[in-house]
Design a protein around this motif. Structure first.
Motif, PDB file in Angstrom:
ATOM      1  N   ARG A 120       0.841  -1.207   0.000  1.00  0.00           N
ATOM      2  CA  ARG A 120       0.000   0.000   0.000  1.00  0.00           C
ATOM      3  C   ARG A 120       0.873   1.253   0.000  1.00  0.00           C
ATOM      4  O   ARG A 120       0.649   2.183  -0.786  1.00  0.00           O
ATOM      5  CB  ARG A 120      -0.929  -0.018   1.220  1.00  0.00           C
ATOM      6  N   ILE A 121       1.883   1.284   0.852  1.00  0.00           N
ATOM      7  CA  ILE A 121       2.765   2.443   0.934  1.00  0.00           C
ATOM      8  C   ILE A 121       3.616   2.578  -0.336  1.00  0.00           C
ATOM      9  O   ILE A 121       3.856   3.686  -0.822  1.00  0.00           O
ATOM     10  CB  ILE A 121       3.647   2.367   2.194  1.00  0.00           C
ATOM     11  N   ALA A 122       4.096   1.471  -0.876  1.00  0.00           N
ATOM     12  CA  ALA A 122       4.886   1.515  -2.113  1.00  0.00           C
ATOM     13  C   ALA A 122       4.048   2.104  -3.256  1.00  0.00           C
ATOM     14  O   ALA A 122       4.545   2.926  -4.039  1.00  0.00           O
ATOM     15  CB  ALA A 122       5.390   0.126  -2.474  1.00  0.00           C
ATOM     16  N   LYS A 123       2.787   1.712  -3.347  1.00  0.00           N
ATOM     17  CA  LYS A 123       1.905   2.260  -4.380  1.00  0.00           C
ATOM     18  C   LYS A 123       1.673   3.754  -4.168  1.00  0.00           C
ATOM     19  O   LYS A 123       1.679   4.538  -5.120  1.00  0.00           O
ATOM     20  CB  LYS A 123       0.567   1.526  -4.388  1.00  0.00           C
ATOM     21  N   GLU A 124       1.471   4.146  -2.922  1.00  0.00           N
ATOM     22  CA  GLU A 124       1.278   5.560  -2.609  1.00  0.00           C
ATOM     23  C   GLU A 124       2.531   6.365  -2.980  1.00  0.00           C
ATOM     24  O   GLU A 124       2.440   7.446  -3.571  1.00  0.00           O
ATOM     25  CB  GLU A 124       0.969   5.729  -1.120  1.00  0.00           C
ATOM     26  N   ALA A 125       3.693   5.835  -2.644  1.00  0.00           N
ATOM     27  CA  ALA A 125       4.958   6.506  -2.975  1.00  0.00           C
ATOM     28  C   ALA A 125       5.118   6.645  -4.489  1.00  0.00           C
ATOM     29  O   ALA A 125       5.543   7.696  -4.980  1.00  0.00           O
ATOM     30  CB  ALA A 125       6.131   5.735  -2.379  1.00  0.00           C
ATOM     31  N   ALA A 126       4.784   5.605  -5.224  1.00  0.00           N
ATOM     32  CA  ALA A 126       4.894   5.646  -6.687  1.00  0.00           C
ATOM     33  C   ALA A 126       3.932   6.677  -7.278  1.00  0.00           C
ATOM     34  O   ALA A 126       4.289   7.417  -8.201  1.00  0.00           O
ATOM     35  CB  ALA A 126       4.616   4.259  -7.273  1.00  0.00           C
ATOM     36  N   ARG A 127       2.727   6.762  -6.743  1.00  0.00           N
ATOM     37  CA  ARG A 127       1.756   7.755  -7.229  1.00  0.00           C
ATOM     38  C   ARG A 127       2.266   9.177  -6.986  1.00  0.00           C
ATOM     39  O   ARG A 127       2.188  10.041  -7.856  1.00  0.00           O
ATOM     40  CB  ARG A 127       0.396   7.567  -6.551  1.00  0.00           C
ATOM     41  N   LYS A 128       2.813   9.404  -5.780  1.00  0.00           N
ATOM     42  CA  LYS A 128       3.333  10.738  -5.460  1.00  0.00           C
ATOM     43  C   LYS A 128       4.519  11.096  -6.349  1.00  0.00           C
ATOM     44  O   LYS A 128       4.632  12.232  -6.811  1.00  0.00           O
ATOM     45  CB  LYS A 128       3.727  10.809  -3.989  1.00  0.00           C
ATOM     46  N   ALA A 129       5.402  10.157  -6.584  1.00  0.00           N
ATOM     47  CA  ALA A 129       6.541  10.402  -7.473  1.00  0.00           C
ATOM     48  C   ALA A 129       6.055  10.678  -8.894  1.00  0.00           C
ATOM     49  O   ALA A 129       6.592  11.549  -9.586  1.00  0.00           O
ATOM     50  CB  ALA A 129       7.497   9.215  -7.462  1.00  0.00           C
ATOM     51  N   GLY A 130       5.042   9.970  -9.331  1.00  0.00           N
ATOM     52  CA  GLY A 130       4.467  10.197 -10.657  1.00  0.00           C
ATOM     53  C   GLY A 130       3.904  11.597 -10.798  1.00  0.00           C
ATOM     54  O   GLY A 130       4.040  12.227 -11.855  1.00  0.00           O
ATOM     55  N   GLU A 131       3.288  12.116  -9.739  1.00  0.00           N
ATOM     56  CA  GLU A 131       2.765  13.485  -9.767  1.00  0.00           C
ATOM     57  C   GLU A 131       3.900  14.497  -9.914  1.00  0.00           C
ATOM     58  O   GLU A 131       3.783  15.474 -10.649  1.00  0.00           O
ATOM     59  CB  GLU A 131       1.946  13.776  -8.508  1.00  0.00           C
ATOM     60  N   VAL A 132       5.001  14.246  -9.217  1.00  0.00           N
ATOM     61  CA  VAL A 132       6.176  15.125  -9.342  1.00  0.00           C
ATOM     62  C   VAL A 132       6.665  15.128 -10.785  1.00  0.00           C
ATOM     63  O   VAL A 132       6.916  16.187 -11.375  1.00  0.00           O
ATOM     64  CB  VAL A 132       7.304  14.658  -8.386  1.00  0.00           C
ATOM     65  N   ILE A 133       6.796  13.965 -11.357  1.00  0.00           N
ATOM     66  CA  ILE A 133       7.300  13.845 -12.728  1.00  0.00           C
ATOM     67  C   ILE A 133       6.352  14.515 -13.722  1.00  0.00           C
ATOM     68  O   ILE A 133       6.793  15.217 -14.640  1.00  0.00           O
ATOM     69  CB  ILE A 133       7.546  12.366 -13.082  1.00  0.00           C
ATOM     70  N   LYS A 134       5.044  14.337 -13.531  1.00  0.00           N
ATOM     71  CA  LYS A 134       4.070  14.984 -14.420  1.00  0.00           C
ATOM     72  C   LYS A 134       4.171  16.503 -14.344  1.00  0.00           C
ATOM     73  O   LYS A 134       4.089  17.195 -15.361  1.00  0.00           O
ATOM     74  CB  LYS A 134       2.649  14.545 -14.071  1.00  0.00           C
ATOM     75  N   GLN A 135       4.370  17.027 -13.142  1.00  0.00           N
ATOM     76  CA  GLN A 135       4.492  18.471 -12.978  1.00  0.00           C
ATOM     77  C   GLN A 135       5.717  18.990 -13.730  1.00  0.00           C
ATOM     78  O   GLN A 135       5.634  19.990 -14.437  1.00  0.00           O
ATOM     79  CB  GLN A 135       4.617  18.819 -11.498  1.00  0.00           C
ATOM     80  N   TYR A 136       6.852  18.302 -13.583  1.00  0.00           N
ATOM     81  CA  TYR A 136       8.054  18.732 -14.302  1.00  0.00           C
ATOM     82  C   TYR A 136       7.876  18.592 -15.813  1.00  0.00           C
ATOM     83  O   TYR A 136       8.400  19.392 -16.584  1.00  0.00           O
ATOM     84  CB  TYR A 136       9.283  17.951 -13.839  1.00  0.00           C
ATOM     85  N   ARG A 137       7.150  17.604 -16.231  1.00  0.00           N
ATOM     86  CA  ARG A 137       6.928  17.427 -17.670  1.00  0.00           C
ATOM     87  C   ARG A 137       6.132  18.597 -18.235  1.00  0.00           C
ATOM     88  O   ARG A 137       6.407  19.079 -19.337  1.00  0.00           O
ATOM     89  CB  ARG A 137       6.205  16.108 -17.923  1.00  0.00           C
TER      90      ARG A 137
END
Length: 81
Positions: free
Chosen positions: A8-25
Motif C-alpha cells: 500500500r505504501i509503495a503504491k502511494e509513494a509511486a503515485r506521489k513520485a508520478g505526480e512530481v514527474i508529471k508536474q516537471y513534464r
C-alpha cells in the motif's frame, strides 16, 4: 508473512513520485550530467526519489534506502528499499 502495508505504501509513494514527474513534464526541466558522459539526471529525478523516500520513511522510519540519484541511508534497522 504478509506485505499488504508495504505494498500500500509503495503504491502511494509511486503515485506521489508520478505526480512530481508529471508536474516537471508540464513545466519543463533541465538535464545535468552526474558523472560520465552518458549518466544524466534532472531535478525531477531527484525530487521524485525524495518523494518516494519521504512517503515510505513516514510509515517505516527504521527502514533504509538505496537510490540512484542521491546518497541515501542504506543501513536500515529493518529492511532496505
Amino acid at each position: 508473512m504478509e506485505f499488504s502495508d508495504e505494498l500500500r505504501i509503495a503504491k502511494e509513494a509511486a503515485r506521489k513520485a508520478g505526480e512530481v514527474i508529471k508536474q516537471y513534464r508540464r513545466e519543463g526541466f533541465e538535464v545535468e550530467r552526474k558523472g560520465s558522459r552518458t549518466d544524466f539526471v534532472t531535478e525531477a529525478d531527484r525530487e521524485a526519489q525524495r518523494k518516494v523516500v519521504e512517503t515510505i520513511e513516514d510509515e517505516f522510519p527504521g527502514d533504509g534506502f538505496l537510490g540512484e540519484e542521491d546518497g541515501l541511508k542504506p543501513d536500515g534497522e529493518n529492511r532496505v528499499w
